[in-house]
Structure formats: structure tokens, C-alpha cells
Design a protein around this motif. Structure first.
Motif, mmCIF file in Angstrom:
data_model
loop_
_atom_site.group_PDB
_atom_site.id
_atom_site.type_symbol
_atom_site.label_atom_id
_atom_site.label_comp_id
_atom_site.label_asym_id
_atom_site.label_seq_id
_atom_site.Cartn_x
_atom_site.Cartn_y
_atom_site.Cartn_z
ATOM 1 N N LEU A 189 0.849 -1.194 0.000
ATOM 2 C CA LEU A 189 0.000 0.000 0.000
ATOM 3 C C LEU A 189 0.882 1.241 0.000
ATOM 4 N N TYR A 190 0.530 2.213 -0.836
ATOM 5 C CA TYR A 190 1.340 3.429 -0.994
ATOM 6 C C TYR A 190 0.651 4.606 -0.315
ATOM 7 N N PHE A 191 1.262 5.046 0.794
ATOM 8 C CA PHE A 191 0.774 6.217 1.514
ATOM 9 C C PHE A 191 1.747 7.384 1.287
ATOM 10 N N VAL A 192 1.341 8.553 1.720
ATOM 11 C CA VAL A 192 2.138 9.758 1.489
ATOM 12 C C VAL A 192 2.863 10.150 2.774
ATOM 13 N N GLY A 193 4.196 10.344 2.646
ATOM 14 C CA GLY A 193 4.991 10.774 3.788
ATOM 15 C C GLY A 193 4.956 12.278 3.944
ATOM 16 N N ARG A 194 5.588 12.764 4.996
ATOM 17 C CA ARG A 194 5.587 14.198 5.292
ATOM 18 C C ARG A 194 6.254 15.021 4.196
ATOM 19 N N ARG A 203 0.621 -4.928 3.908
ATOM 20 C CA ARG A 203 -0.586 -5.289 4.634
ATOM 21 C C ARG A 203 -0.968 -6.715 4.256
ATOM 22 N N THR A 204 -1.455 -7.475 5.236
ATOM 23 C CA THR A 204 -1.873 -8.853 4.995
ATOM 24 C C THR A 204 -3.376 -8.897 4.777
ATOM 25 N N PHE A 216 -10.414 -4.883 -4.435
ATOM 26 C CA PHE A 216 -11.354 -4.143 -3.590
ATOM 27 C C PHE A 216 -10.816 -4.023 -2.164
ATOM 28 N N GLN A 217 -10.309 -5.146 -1.621
ATOM 29 C CA GLN A 217 -9.800 -5.117 -0.248
ATOM 30 C C GLN A 217 -8.558 -4.229 -0.141
ATOM 31 N N ALA A 218 -7.700 -4.240 -1.156
ATOM 32 C CA ALA A 218 -6.513 -3.378 -1.144
ATOM 33 C C ALA A 218 -6.926 -1.909 -1.182
ATOM 34 N N THR A 219 -7.931 -1.591 -1.997
ATOM 35 C CA THR A 219 -8.408 -0.204 -2.080
ATOM 36 C C THR A 219 -9.032 0.240 -0.766
ATOM 37 N N ARG A 220 -9.823 -0.629 -0.159
ATOM 38 C CA ARG A 220 -10.410 -0.296 1.151
ATOM 39 C C ARG A 220 -9.333 -0.057 2.197
ATOM 40 N N ALA A 221 -8.314 -0.931 2.221
ATOM 41 C CA ALA A 221 -7.233 -0.768 3.193
ATOM 42 C C ALA A 221 -6.505 0.556 2.980
ATOM 43 N N LEU A 222 -6.346 0.928 1.715
ATOM 44 C CA LEU A 222 -5.698 2.199 1.403
ATOM 45 C C LEU A 222 -6.535 3.375 1.898
ATOM 46 N N MET A 223 -7.839 3.288 1.733
ATOM 47 C CA MET A 223 -8.734 4.374 2.138
ATOM 48 C C MET A 223 -8.908 4.434 3.657
ATOM 49 N N GLU A 224 -8.749 3.292 4.320
ATOM 50 C CA GLU A 224 -8.857 3.280 5.782
ATOM 51 C C GLU A 224 -7.656 3.942 6.446
ATOM 52 N N GLY A 225 -6.533 4.008 5.737
ATOM 53 C CA GLY A 225 -5.398 4.747 6.254
ATOM 54 C C GLY A 225 -4.253 3.875 6.716
ATOM 55 N N PRO A 226 -3.098 4.487 6.984
ATOM 56 C CA PRO A 226 -1.876 3.754 7.345
ATOM 57 C C PRO A 226 -1.838 3.366 8.817
ATOM 58 N N VAL A 227 -0.921 2.474 9.150
ATOM 59 C CA VAL A 227 -0.658 2.110 10.540
ATOM 60 C C VAL A 227 0.165 3.206 11.214
ATOM 61 N N HIS A 228 1.164 3.734 10.505
ATOM 62 C CA HIS A 228 2.043 4.753 11.068
ATOM 63 C C HIS A 228 1.352 6.119 11.039
ATOM 64 N N PRO A 229 1.270 6.801 12.177
ATOM 65 C CA PRO A 229 0.560 8.085 12.225
ATOM 66 C C PRO A 229 1.224 9.191 11.423
ATOM 67 N N GLY A 237 -12.646 8.724 2.721
ATOM 68 C CA GLY A 237 -13.040 7.525 3.449
ATOM 69 C C GLY A 237 -13.741 6.497 2.589
ATOM 70 N N THR A 238 -13.914 5.300 3.149
ATOM 71 C CA THR A 238 -14.457 4.168 2.389
ATOM 72 C C THR A 238 -15.924 4.351 2.013
ATOM 73 N N GLU A 239 -16.621 5.330 2.613
ATOM 74 C CA GLU A 239 -18.044 5.483 2.310
ATOM 75 C C GLU A 239 -18.291 5.940 0.876
ATOM 76 N N VAL A 240 -17.265 6.451 0.186
ATOM 77 C CA VAL A 240 -17.462 6.884 -1.202
ATOM 78 C C VAL A 240 -17.093 5.779 -2.200
ATOM 79 N N LEU A 241 -16.715 4.598 -1.714
ATOM 80 C CA LEU A 241 -16.294 3.502 -2.604
ATOM 81 C C LEU A 241 -17.461 2.568 -2.868
ATOM 82 N N ARG A 242 -17.822 2.423 -4.136
ATOM 83 C CA ARG A 242 -18.896 1.495 -4.522
ATOM 84 C C ARG A 242 -18.359 0.096 -4.755
ATOM 85 N N GLY A 243 -17.235 -0.021 -5.410
ATOM 86 C CA GLY A 243 -16.680 -1.338 -5.693
ATOM 87 C C GLY A 243 -15.465 -1.243 -6.582
ATOM 88 N N VAL A 244 -14.775 -2.388 -6.719
ATOM 89 C CA VAL A 244 -13.598 -2.490 -7.590
ATOM 90 C C VAL A 244 -13.707 -3.809 -8.344
#
Length: 451
Positions: A189-194, A203-204, A216-229, A237-244
């Protein structure tokens, strides 16, 4: 006369009873023979879990089924092989079981050990490691379903004990493929650093997913956000995702119409696009991403992102040879994580060998502020790319090596991420300083590493 007649009648009756008994015995024997033959031909219905390959990703996929299995062990094994040779239609499944693959012997030993000796056709073409490994685990995982079987020992006639066909080493397998069942599927998963760069978190996700479900699960995990703050997900957020859905090599991400009301700056929109495309095109078999709203194509998304045409990884510059994607290490909340750096090329890099050598050299020279566990001066002594499987076999000489197993694993991650960015490379098999099994700290490199 009466007595004789009576005796005659009695004799006649006795003969009739003896004949009826004989007919009855013959009928019972015939029924037993017919029943036995029927069971041998048709078998008893048994619930099994058969393992095939995803036709696109070539990952192992479990498929529950009901099979009619004979009573003899060798015939049970032969039946499993026949079922594996022909995947169910219209489910996107494939198989690595070749046409001439047969069961020669199968014996259930004490302790539930099923010892199987297989045979291959004389004209069997050679397999690469990835295909042979898939074949091996298709067989092992599926045969572990047979009644009374607790472990599997496979061998092939004419091959030395402990080897399968060419590359795969065999042993007594006590369970199904651990990578598939115990650890799940790892995705990048690709998140944005400072500093605005793209940092990878692994992510597993669950196993046994279809290509569309995995995307779909990878996209949801990306939208839910990273582990590192200290990292952020630029996506809403995931509420705008219909499907993949994934069709061919295209992943189509469908958003709710409410996404059109979101306001973002140009930089944020670029990060949304890049984060999504970088993540999904790391999935096996996906090379482009299409963005939809309400199931329909739209000219633009978030105000600036052009969504008329499919989006390619780094705009296709990798395939053109006009860029190299290399991963150094950056510190995030006390952890070292891979971070992507794209090196633009003044002239197109011609030839895979040149790309590989340049990537290795760049790994040894990370950007200022970053680190690398691939030491400066690392050299390539051999490289072979199998066109049919996408397997890159690479031999390296490097010193010094990382100090412990965790650092060795992180170094291999740098190599895996960087080298599978190269066109047509989907697997990496690496040898270091002559070792193709373990690094000095104990990290195992004898398996192929997938994109």
C-alpha cells in the motif's frame, strides 16, 4: 404307486429347493461383484478441497468440491490428479498439472503418511521454478484432503529422492502451503509521507480472494489509512467507494456520486491518483486503473484528475525506459520503511540487463537523508529472466551484509520492490555471495519473491 409318487414328488420338491438356493447364492455373489465394481468405477462421494491457480495472477486458489473417490489409494491419487488437470469452467481457474502426469504408486504408511510416486511423460517440456512450485503445492494441498492422510511425501520416478522435477525440493509436508493459509496475501500500500513521497506499508489480506475481491480489499485498506501516524492516505473515506472490479489487466474503481462534491487542491488530487494507481498496479496482472463514478466514465474527478483514459503506473515511463523506480529506506515513527524514488533518464534505457545493473547501482546510492541496506559497490554476477514466468534469477556479490535477520529481510524487500518494477519482471529469485538458501543472519532466500 402312491409312495413312489410321493417320493417322486418329494424328490422333485427337494431338487427345486436346492436349485432355488443355488440361484439365490449366485444372485448374491453377482450383486456383490456388481456393487464392488460400481464402487470401484464410481467411488464414494467425498468432500474435498482442490487447489487450482488463478488464471491471471497464478496464485493458488482453493476450490471446495465433492468428488467420487475409489477405495484404492493409488486410484484416489489418480482421481485427484485428473480433477486438478481440468479446472472448473468459467471460474477464472487454471492448472499447472501437465497432460502426462500420472500416479504410479500410493501407499498410506503408519502415522497417516501418504507416500506417492508420480510419473511424467517422456516428452514433458521443462518447467520454470514458479510453475513447478505451483504444481507441487496443487498436488500436496489437494491430496491432504484424502481420508486418513496427515502428511504427504511426493517423489517422481527417475528423480533423486528429495527433488521434485528440477528446482523444487521435496520433504514430508505436514500441512497445506503455509504462505497461502497461515500468513495470508501480502500487498503493498502506498501512503504519502511528510515530504510528499510515497512510502510502502505491507498489509496482509485474506487468502482465497478473486482478483476483483483482492483489488477491492486493497483499495479499502488504502482508504482506511496507514498504521504509522506520520503517514497519510490522500483518498477520502471508504463510504465513497462502490466497488472495484478487475477485467483483463484493468482495475476499475467505482466511486459514489458524492465524490464529485469533494474539493481538493491539485497536489492532493495528484496524490490520490498516484496512491491508488501505485497500489493497484502492484497487484499481479494489473497494469492500468480506470476511475468511474456511479458505474460510468467521467471526464474528470476531484476537479482536476483526467479520468477519460486508463491510468498507467508512473504514466508508462517505466515501460518506455525513461524512468527507474528504486526504493531506499526512510525512517517513519521509529521504523525503516521503503520509500519510492523515481529517477528520470535523459535517454531511454535499452535492454533489461542495463535496467537491472542501473537499479542495483542506484540502490547502493540512496538519496540524501535515506538509507539503504544494499551496500555501495554491489555487483551482478549473473542474471536470467524467464520470459514465460517473469522470474528474474539474480546472483549478487555484496559486502558488508546486514547484521541480523530483520535487516536482511528489509534488504531483500528493497531488492524485491525495485527489481519487480522493471518491465516483465513479476518474480525475483536472488542469490547472495554464492548462497541461494540462507543469508548469514538466518533469513531464507531460497524461495521466489513475488511482485
Amino acid at each position: 404307486m402312491t409312495i413312489r409318487s410321493r417320493q417322486g414328488r418329494m424328490r422333485g420338491r427337494r431338487r427345486s429347493q436346492d436349485g432355488g438356493l443355488l440361484v439365490l447364492i449366485l444372485a448374491l455373489v453377482l450383486a456383490l461383484v456388481v456393487g464392488s465394481s460400481f464402487r470401484k468405477a464410481g467411488g464414494r462421494s467425498t468432500s474435498v478441497v482442490l487447489w487450482y491457480l488463478d488464471a491471471s495472477t497464478r496464485e493458488l486458489v482453493s476450490n471446495p468440491a465433492v468428488a467420487k473417490l475409489p477405495t484404492r489409494r493409488v486410484e484416489q491419487v489418480a482421481g485427484i490428479i485428473d480433477l486438478l488437470r481440468t479446472p472448473p469452467a468459467d471460474q477464472g481457474l487454471a492448472t499447472a498439472v501437465p497432460a502426462g502426469f500420472t500416479a504410479h504408486r500410493a501407499t498410506l504408511l503408519s502415522g497417516g503418511i501418504l507416500d506417492v510416486v508420480l510419473g511424467v511423460a517422456r516428452d514433458q517440456p521443462p518447467m520454470g521454478f514458479a510453475e513447478e512450485n505451483a504444481l507441487y503445492w496443487q498436488l500436496v494441498n489437494s491430496m491432504l484432503n484424502l481420508p486418513g492422510v496427515r502428511s504427504i511425501e511426493l517423489s517422481v520416478d527417475g528423480r533423486p529422492r528429495g527433488t521434485f522435477l528440477s528446482f523444487v525440493k521435496t520433504q514430508r509436508e505436514l500441512g497445506a502451503n503455509e504462505v497461502m493459509l497461515d500468513k495470508g496475501q501480502l500487498v503493498d500500500l502506498y501512503f504519502v509521507g511528510r515530504d510528499g513521497r510515497y512510502v510502502v506499508e505491507r498489509r496482509t489480506l485474506p487468502t482465497g480472494l478473486t482478483r476483483s475481491q483482492l483489488a477491492f480489499q486493497a483499495t479499502r485498506a488504502l482508504m482506511e489509512g496507514p498504521v504509522h501516524p506520520s503517514l497519510v492516505s490522500p483518498l477520502p473515506g471508504t463510504e465513497v467507494l462502490r466497488g472495484v472490479t478487475v477485467s483483463g489487466r484493468t482495475a476499475s474503481v467505482d466511486f459514489e456520486e458524492s465524490v464529485l462534491k469533494l474539493n481538493m487542491g491539485a497536489q492532493e488530487e495528484e496524490q490520490v491518483k498516484n496512491s491508488l494507481v501505485l497500489t493497484l498496479t502492484r497487484l499481479a496482472g494489473v497494469s492500468r486503473v480506470r476511475l468511474l463514478v456511479g458505474g460510468n466514465n467521467v471526464e474528470g474527478l476531484f476537479g482536476h484528475v483526467d479520468t477519460v483514459d486508463p491510468l498507467f503506473r508512473l504514466d508508462g515511463r517505466l515501460e518506455e525506459g525513461m524512468a527507474l523506480a528504486v526504493y531506499s529506506l526512510t525512517e517513519v515513527d521509529g521504523d525503516k520503511l521503503p520509500v519510492l524514488t523515481v529517477y528520470q533518464q535523459k535517454q531511454a534505457l535499452m535492454g533489461r540487463n542495463v535496467m537491472i545493473s542501473k537499479s542495483i547501482a542506484q540502490l547502493g546510492n540512496p538519496p540524501g537523508g535515506d538509507a539503504s541496506l544494499v551496500p555501495h559497490g554491489t555487483s551482478v554476477t549473473a542474471m536470467v529472466l524467464e520470459a514465460s514466468t517473469g522470474m528474474l534469477r539474480l546472483s549478487l556479490v555484496m559486502t558488508p551484509l546486514p547484521e541480523d535477520q530483520a535487516a536482511e529481510a528489509l534488504m531483500v524487500e528493497q531488492l524485491r520492490l525495485s527489481l519487480t518494477e522493471l518491465p516483465s519482471v513479476t518474480w525475483l529469485q536472488v542469490g547472495v555471495n554464492g548462497s541461494v538458501a540462507f543469508l548469514p543472519g538466518g533469513y531464507y532466500i531460497g524461495k521466489p519473491f513475488s511482485r
